[in-house]
Design a protein around this motif. Sequence first.
Motif, mmCIF file in Angstrom:
data_model
loop_
_atom_site.group_PDB
_atom_site.id
_atom_site.type_symbol
_atom_site.label_atom_id
_atom_site.label_comp_id
_atom_site.label_asym_id
_atom_site.label_seq_id
_atom_site.Cartn_x
_atom_site.Cartn_y
_atom_site.Cartn_z
ATOM 1 N N ASN A 125 0.840 -1.181 0.000
ATOM 2 C CA ASN A 125 0.000 0.000 0.000
ATOM 3 C C ASN A 125 0.893 1.255 0.000
ATOM 4 O O ASN A 125 1.905 1.327 0.640
ATOM 5 N N GLU A 126 0.419 2.068 -0.679
ATOM 6 C CA GLU A 126 1.174 3.296 -0.773
ATOM 7 C C GLU A 126 0.940 4.137 0.481
ATOM 8 O O GLU A 126 -0.176 4.258 0.943
ATOM 9 N N ILE A 127 2.026 4.680 0.976
ATOM 10 C CA ILE A 127 1.928 5.492 2.189
ATOM 11 C C ILE A 127 1.621 6.913 1.748
ATOM 12 O O ILE A 127 2.271 7.468 0.879
ATOM 13 N N GLU A 128 0.702 7.372 2.398
ATOM 14 C CA GLU A 128 0.251 8.729 2.071
ATOM 15 C C GLU A 128 1.241 9.721 2.673
ATOM 16 O O GLU A 128 1.661 9.603 3.812
ATOM 17 N N ASP A 129 1.586 10.675 1.921
ATOM 18 C CA ASP A 129 2.547 11.678 2.370
ATOM 19 C C ASP A 129 1.804 12.765 3.167
ATOM 20 O O ASP A 129 1.008 13.512 2.603
ATOM 21 N N ILE A 130 2.075 12.803 4.447
ATOM 22 C CA ILE A 130 1.434 13.811 5.319
ATOM 23 C C ILE A 130 2.465 14.814 5.842
ATOM 24 O O ILE A 130 2.256 15.552 6.805
ATOM 25 N N SER A 131 3.551 14.844 5.172
ATOM 26 C CA SER A 131 4.612 15.746 5.627
ATOM 27 C C SER A 131 4.167 17.206 5.592
ATOM 28 O O SER A 131 4.527 18.001 6.464
#
Length: 153
Positions: free
Chosen positions: A2-8
């Motif tokens: 699963n692709e990790i969502e970028d919450i940076s």
Amino acid sequence: MNEIEDISNEILDFFREINSLIEKNNSKTSTLNKEKDDARELLRLSEVAKFIDDIDYDNKIKEISDMKLIKDDSNKKVKDKKDEIKELEKKIRVLRTELQDESRGAELVNEYLEKYFGNNGFKLSSNDDGEGVKYKILRNRIEAKILVRGNLV
């Protein structure tokens, strides 16, 4: 996977918000003492204003001013009376000097009587009874009430 969502970006926004809150807090902390001092000054001035109203300050100041005028007037009257007293004392000294001169006149008359008659049988006495100088003729140191021409020879 699963692709990790970028919450940076969200984390960065969150850090920015935290930093902003820290800055506001620091700013408030640095101005808090000044605000407290200002509030204390306003409270003090408010209490002073209430006290001025309670004691009727303006009328008290006017009363004090009026009393100072009365005091100054009274001091002037006292000074005038003191000056008047000094002037009267000066006149009294002059009059006393004149009285002494009148006493001296009686002494001169006595000298003339002694030279003329050759004795001290008759004398002129001066008395200051507080109302002025009064003279008495004395014969052998006793007041002569009746004088006739034969007494002089």
